[in-house]
Motif scaffolding. Structure first.
Motif, short mmCIF file in Angstrom:
data_model
loop_
_atom_site.label_atom_id
_atom_site.label_comp_id
_atom_site.label_asym_id
_atom_site.label_seq_id
_atom_site.Cartn_x
_atom_site.Cartn_y
_atom_site.Cartn_z
N VAL A 128 0.84 -1.20 0.00
CA VAL A 128 0.00 0.00 0.00
C VAL A 128 0.87 1.25 0.00
CG1 VAL A 128 -1.63 1.37 1.36
CG2 VAL A 128 -2.00 -1.08 1.09
N CYS A 129 1.92 1.24 0.84
CA CYS A 129 2.82 2.40 0.90
C CYS A 129 3.58 2.58 -0.42
CB CYS A 129 3.79 2.24 2.06
SG CYS A 129 3.00 2.43 3.68
N GLY A 130 4.03 1.47 -0.98
CA GLY A 130 4.73 1.57 -2.26
C GLY A 130 3.83 2.12 -3.35
N LYS A 131 2.57 1.69 -3.36
CA LYS A 131 1.61 2.14 -4.37
C LYS A 131 1.33 3.64 -4.26
CE LYS A 131 -2.77 1.31 -3.64
NZ LYS A 131 -4.09 0.64 -3.48
N HIS A 132 1.37 4.15 -3.03
CA HIS A 132 1.07 5.57 -2.79
C HIS A 132 2.34 6.44 -2.74
CE1 HIS A 132 -3.31 5.41 -2.15
NE2 HIS A 132 -3.11 4.24 -1.58
N GLY A 133 3.45 5.93 -3.27
CA GLY A 133 4.66 6.73 -3.35
C GLY A 133 5.51 6.74 -2.11
N GLY A 134 5.21 5.85 -1.18
CA GLY A 134 5.93 5.84 0.09
C GLY A 134 6.99 4.75 0.19
N SER A 135 7.46 4.54 1.41
CA SER A 135 8.56 3.60 1.62
C SER A 135 8.43 2.94 2.98
CB SER A 135 9.89 4.34 1.49
OG SER A 135 10.98 3.45 1.55
N VAL A 136 9.54 2.39 3.42
CA VAL A 136 9.64 1.62 4.66
C VAL A 136 10.76 2.23 5.49
CG1 VAL A 136 10.11 -0.70 5.59
CG2 VAL A 136 8.89 -0.45 3.43
N CYS A 137 10.71 2.02 6.80
CA CYS A 137 11.83 2.43 7.64
C CYS A 137 12.04 1.40 8.74
CB CYS A 137 11.61 3.82 8.24
SG CYS A 137 10.44 3.86 9.62
N THR A 138 13.19 1.48 9.38
CA THR A 138 13.49 0.68 10.56
C THR A 138 13.80 1.65 11.70
OG1 THR A 138 15.89 0.56 10.28
CG2 THR A 138 14.58 -1.01 9.02
N SER A 139 13.98 1.13 12.88
CA SER A 139 14.33 2.01 14.00
C SER A 139 15.70 2.62 13.81
CB SER A 139 14.27 1.24 15.33
OG SER A 139 15.10 0.10 15.29
N ALA A 140 16.55 1.96 13.01
CA ALA A 140 17.90 2.47 12.77
C ALA A 140 17.92 3.63 11.78
CB ALA A 140 18.81 1.34 12.28
N ASN A 141 16.95 3.67 10.87
CA ASN A 141 17.00 4.72 9.84
C ASN A 141 15.74 5.58 9.81
OD1 ASN A 141 14.97 3.32 8.46
ND2 ASN A 141 16.36 2.41 6.98
N ALA A 142 14.94 5.53 10.87
CA ALA A 142 13.67 6.28 10.88
C ALA A 142 13.87 7.77 10.63
CB ALA A 142 12.95 6.05 12.20
N GLU A 143 14.89 8.34 11.26
CA GLU A 143 15.15 9.78 11.09
C GLU A 143 15.41 10.11 9.62
OE1 GLU A 143 18.43 13.17 12.46
OE2 GLU A 143 18.31 11.27 13.55
N LYS A 144 16.26 9.34 8.99
CA LYS A 144 16.59 9.59 7.58
C LYS A 144 15.37 9.40 6.69
CE LYS A 144 20.59 8.62 5.81
NZ LYS A 144 21.81 7.95 5.30
N MET A 145 14.57 8.38 6.97
CA MET A 145 13.43 8.09 6.10
C MET A 145 12.27 9.06 6.31
SD MET A 145 14.53 5.90 4.07
CE MET A 145 12.97 5.78 3.16
N VAL A 146 12.09 9.57 7.52
CA VAL A 146 11.07 10.60 7.72
C VAL A 146 11.45 11.86 6.96
CG1 VAL A 146 9.97 12.14 9.40
CG2 VAL A 146 10.18 9.71 9.91
N ARG A 147 12.74 12.22 7.01
CA ARG A 147 13.20 13.37 6.22
C ARG A 147 12.97 13.11 4.73
NH1 ARG A 147 16.10 16.93 9.35
NH2 ARG A 147 17.11 16.10 11.23
#
Length: 344
Positions: free
Chosen positions: A127-146
């Motif tokens: 669903v996230c991929g279809k809507h232009g989004g992605s995935v994150c982990t606790s290790a990279n959450a900061e980078k992926m939210v940005r």
């Protein structure tokens, strides 16, 4: 060496380079001793793409096996020792409801980018991929939210509201720009006015393991050891993280303990298997103890006998690999690959 250990060792030698066993840090020692590669969710996702073995055994919960199956090469099979090892947090975000909520918000005119924590089903990742989004982990959450903020008006972070809030505080998103969705009534109770004013929209899920940590436990640890250092996983509530000395992923916690000076007292707030493993590793040089003995019953479903049963099934050709519904593969893989590219 017990009977399981002996037989697993024999099978690993027989299968040779055709087999790689991966294990999350939250697995128990009886399983971890048979693992070729250990790590947190991000480390293991990266490692999957480097493996040439025909058979990949993933000792962890189901969503981890799904992610590995998505990233595996053609001709590789991914197996789980226990298919019923799930994740309570991931179950808090049913994909049909996620899609419905996301569609409704986007129809309001908001350019919202969804970001799902890796602790989610493959259907939610799709669903996230279809809507232009992605995935994150606790290790990279900061980078992926940005990453997500650069691509839209707001971010829908799911399913973990605690990781979302803790990440927002690091990045500097003001609290008045946060909004936790009300998903009751099959999504009919969403406050669209609040959504329209928010930069960070959060699904109301959490991890039962890390939700158990609280400020009283921290106070008790500091009373017992005035010099104690407290490090906690960012799935804990923000008020708890605020009282700690540090917070980060399982890999971060391991490195934090490693870097601490001899004689340190360190209280750790995460799943007990990792804490006890670190306590054993540094026994006599550092005093490592759990903030609270908090265990994941689903991770515990993976056992040494079940690992043996799986390896015997792989040997005789009856093992059933993790399969992803064809309609989900492309979108879910895109979501995962966006994360790997952004964090390369």
């Amino acid at each position: 060496m017990n009977q399981y250990q002996k037989r697993i060792t024999e099978l690993r030698e027989k299968l040779g380079d055709d087999l790689v066993i991966m294990g999350h840090h939250y697995q128990n020692d009886a399983v971890i001793r048979h693992v070729d590669l250990t790590g947190d969710s991000l480390e293991l996702a990266r490692k999957v793409t480097t493996i040439d073995a025909k058979h990949i055994v993933f000792c962890g919960v189901y969503f981890m096996g799904e992610s590995a199956a998505l990233l595996a090469n053609e001709g590789q099979n991914v197996y789980l020792p226990e298919n019923d090892a799930n994740c309570v947090m991931s179950q808090m975000a049913p994909y049909t409801l996620v899609d419905k909520v996301l569609t409704r918000i986007k129809e309001s005119g908001r350019n919202i980018v969804p970001l799902t924590y890796v602790n989610s089903s493959v259907a939610v990742k799709a669903v996230c991929g279809k809507h232009g989004g992605s995935v994150c982990t606790s290790a990279n959450a900061e980078k992926m939210v940005r990453w997500a903020m650069e691509r839209g008006d707001s971010v829908l972070f799911l399913p973990d509201k605690n990781l979302a809030r803790n990440t927002a505080k690091i990045i500097g998103i003001p609290e008045e720009k946060w909004h936790i969705l009300n998903i009751k009534g099959n999504g009919t109770l969403i406050d669209m006015d609040a959504v329209s004013k928010s930069e960070l929209i959060m699904w109301p899920g959490c991890c039962a393991i890390h939700a158990r940590f609280n400020e009283r436990q921290i106070e008790a640890a500091r009373t017992k050891y005035p010099d104690v250092k407290i490090v906690i996983h960012p799935e804990a509530a923000p008020n708890v993280i605020d009282k700690a000395d540090a917070a980060g992923s399982t890999s971060f916690i391991i490195k934090y303990v490693e870097a601490a000076p001899e004689g340190s007292n360190i209280a750790i707030g995460t799943e007990l298997n990792l804490v006890e493993r670190l306590a054993d590793q540094y026994e006599g040089s550092k005093n490592i103890f759990p903030l609270l003995e908090s265990t994941c019953s689903h991770m515990a479903r993976v056992t040494e006998p079940k690992l043996l049963n799986l390896l015997e099934a792989i040997e005789n050709g009856t093992a059933k690999p993790v399969t992803i519904p064809a309609g989900l593969v492309e979108d879910a893989k895109i979501a995962l690959e966006r994360m790997l590219i952004a964090c390369a």
